[in-house]
Write an enzyme that holds these catalytic residues in place. Structure first.
Site, PDB file in Angstrom:
ATOM      1  N   THR A 171     -56.114   2.932  20.198  1.00 26.29           N
ATOM      2  CA  THR A 171     -56.804   1.839  19.495  1.00 26.29           C
ATOM      3  C   THR A 171     -57.906   1.312  20.410  1.00 26.29           C
ATOM      4  O   THR A 171     -59.018   1.811  20.379  1.00 26.29           O
ATOM      5  CB  THR A 171     -55.821   0.728  19.081  1.00 26.29           C
ATOM      6  N   LYS A 198     -49.850   4.996  24.343  1.00 24.53           N
ATOM      7  CA  LYS A 198     -51.046   4.247  23.975  1.00 24.53           C
ATOM      8  C   LYS A 198     -50.784   2.791  24.301  1.00 24.53           C
ATOM      9  O   LYS A 198     -49.652   2.312  24.259  1.00 24.53           O
ATOM     10  CB  LYS A 198     -51.425   4.438  22.508  1.00 24.53           C
ATOM     11  N   THR A 230     -42.993  -2.292  25.268  1.00 24.04           N
ATOM     12  CA  THR A 230     -44.351  -2.774  25.575  1.00 24.04           C
ATOM     13  C   THR A 230     -45.503  -1.964  25.020  1.00 24.04           C
ATOM     14  O   THR A 230     -46.633  -2.302  25.310  1.00 24.04           O
ATOM     15  CB  THR A 230     -44.616  -2.936  27.080  1.00 24.04           C
ATOM     16  N   GLU A 242     -57.199  -3.842  28.854  1.00 28.31           N
ATOM     17  CA  GLU A 242     -58.434  -4.295  28.205  1.00 28.31           C
ATOM     18  C   GLU A 242     -59.277  -5.123  29.176  1.00 28.31           C
ATOM     19  O   GLU A 242     -58.853  -6.175  29.648  1.00 28.31           O
ATOM     20  CB  GLU A 242     -58.097  -5.114  26.961  1.00 28.31           C
ATOM     21  N   ASN A 279     -60.656  -9.123  22.515  1.00 29.22           N
ATOM     22  CA  ASN A 279     -59.644  -9.729  21.650  1.00 29.22           C
ATOM     23  C   ASN A 279     -60.216 -10.767  20.699  1.00 29.22           C
ATOM     24  O   ASN A 279     -59.637 -11.029  19.642  1.00 29.22           O
ATOM     25  CB  ASN A 279     -58.523 -10.316  22.513  1.00 29.22           C
ATOM     26  N   THR A 309     -62.909  -7.908  13.842  1.00 28.03           N
ATOM     27  CA  THR A 309     -64.255  -7.905  13.286  1.00 28.03           C
ATOM     28  C   THR A 309     -65.067  -6.740  13.803  1.00 28.03           C
ATOM     29  O   THR A 309     -66.128  -6.478  13.309  1.00 28.03           O
ATOM     30  CB  THR A 309     -64.980  -9.215  13.645  1.00 28.03           C
TER      31      THR A 309
END
Length: 473
Positions: free
Chosen positions: A201, A230, A241, A328, A468, A473
């Site tokens: 993702t 992933k 997790t 991230e 995040n 969007t």
């Protein structure tokens, strides 16, 4: 004058030069897999995969914006497997988690044929319809395998999903993609890598590992293990997790497989943190088909059990660390090691608290040796024994990756004169180890070593907020 950028391909994915702080993130829309230069070293160019296992990826278009990239993965075995899994403790367990639990319980961890995974939609908090969607995915794979789910034991395929919570799957598109993926099943490295890519993702690279090993009863016999994960956000243990699929050709009974996996997860996937959030979909599954032959591991007292535990735990740790390295917006991979604790549970609790601290994580991103934030996290750790943390016994240091002398920040509760220039140089590196010595490890006055706890985590950057904030969007 324009400078020319050079593009090249690593294992079938486009790689390109980027700035130090920039990372390619898919956010909520899958796109061409642009692997940042700093991450390319983690993508294997080849692999050795367990006998009898096949992998594939296919395009379903789970997200309408994804018009061409793979988002459904299959891992299947030519012969039925023993299987075990560890699941999220989140109370809002996603439909695929519930269905996979039912599959394992109905079959008592035996005669499992594979795993189907989709990315782009978590199928979480989707009610009865979501459960039916997950069941239909399992049934479709069984149909393709020629093992209809109409048997008395029900379906034999585990299900995993990842993506946005609270939305129904475009189930018709997924059910149409499963036969396509099944027709492409292969044992090649490319097929395994395609499957690993299909489950991503916000990941910036596919996370895939494979290893060969031997066991004591057959020192000349080669066994194999492979796995993919992933995860880049909503990562904190309570297990599992993230999504993880591990496969081996070692013969292992269901009774032995579950404790093997539980032990490995407790020392790997349950020792990582990116942002402190525990997902609704977390699942790590282990499949063993015995295709390599040899003596079956049936109980913890079996001759090969301890050796298999060592192999599996080490392998799971390597996979878990890849998740942290792809956190991230992360720029740092940090190991925190807590030494000389009266108990391992207390050591892990302290390490976990440090790993979760936003103030510690942001200081590391800013390359600021603000050890006061580490001390603060140690001091407010919940659930530890009275006397575990004694300020006058506590020491903290940074351990550089180049093997040079530790930078001591606090020794037995006394602050040290810190060379800020050296601290800044240490914090420029991607990898860092924080060592916390509680000084309370002596047992019975005999100088015996205390217990140790370890966690792996990353820093918080501006990009984490951007990713995040823009996720839907």
């Amino acid at each position: 004058m324009k400078t020319q950028q050079s593009f090249h391909v690593v294992a079938g994915f486009v790689c390109f030069p980027m700035s130090k702080t920039s990372q390619s993130r898919c956010y909520s829309t899958l796109r061409d897999f642009l692997i940042p230069p700093s991450k390319q070293k983690f993508v294997p160019s080849s692999g050795t995969y367990p006998k009898g296992f096949l992998a594939a990826g296919a395009h379903a278009g789970v997200k309408e914006s994804n018009t061409q990239f793979r988002d459904v993965a299959l891992i299947c075995s030519k012969t039925p497997c023993s299987a075990a899994a560890v699941f999220t403790t989140n109370k809002f367990q996603a439909a695929p988690v519930q269905v996979s639990k039912q599959v394992l319980e109905a079959r008592e961890g035996a005669d499992i044929t594979g795993v189907v995974i989709n990315s782009g939609c978590a199928n979480a908090v989707t009610g009865k319809g979501g459960l039916e969607d997950a069941k239909s995915m399992s049934a479709k794979v069984d149909e393709c395998n020629g093992t209809p789910s109409t048997s008395s034991k029900g379906p034999s395929t585990l299900v995993m999903s990842t993506g946005v919570i609270g939305r129904r799957l475009p189930i018709k598109r997924i059910l149409n993609a499963i036969p396509v993926a099944h027709s492409n099943l292969s044992s090649t490295h490319k097929a395994w890598l395609n499957a690993a890519r299909s489950i991503c993702t916000t990941d910036t690279f596919p996370k895939l590992l494979s290893r060969t090993f031997t066991l004591p009863s057959s020192p000349n016999h080669t066994y194999r293990i492979a796995g993919m994960t992933k995860g880049a956000g909503m990562i904190h243990p309570n297990m599992a997790t993230l999504l993880g699929i591990l496969c081996t050709d070692v013969p292992i009974s269901p009774a032995a497989l579950k404790p093997l996996l539980s032990h490995a997860v407790s020392r790997s996937f349950n020792c990582i943190s990116i942002d402190g959030d525990t997902s609704t979909n977390d699942t790590v599954a282990l499949l063993a088909n015995g295709a390599a032959g040899g003596q079956t591991i049936t109980t913890p007292s079996s001759p090969n059990y301890a050796a298999m535990q060592t192999v599996l735990t080490s392998f799971a740790q390597s996979l878990a660390q890849l998740v942290v390295r792809d956190g991230e917006g992360a720029t740092k991979f940090v190991t925190v090691r807590v030494l000389n604790s009266p108990s391992q549970a207390d050591a892990r609790a302290i390490a976990s608290t440090i790993a979760r601290s936003p103030l510690v994580k942001t200081a590391l991103y800013g390359r600021d040796a603000n050890w006061g934030r580490i001390l603060c996290a140690i001091g407010y750790t919940q659930g530890i024994q009275v006397g575990t943390v004694v300020p006058e016994r506590t020491s903290v240091s940074f351990k550089p990756v180049d093997g040079s002398e530790e930078l001591k920040l606090l020794v037995n509760g006394e602050p040290q004169m810190v060379n800020e220039e050296r601290a800044a140089r240490i914090l420029q590196d991607e990898d860092l180890e924080i060592v916390v010595d509680l000084g309370g490890g002596e047992k019975g006055g005999e100088g015996m070593a205390g217990e140790e706890g370890i966690y792996w985590f990353c820093d918080f950057s501006h990009e984490y907020v951007t990713i995040n904030a823009d996720y839907r969007t």
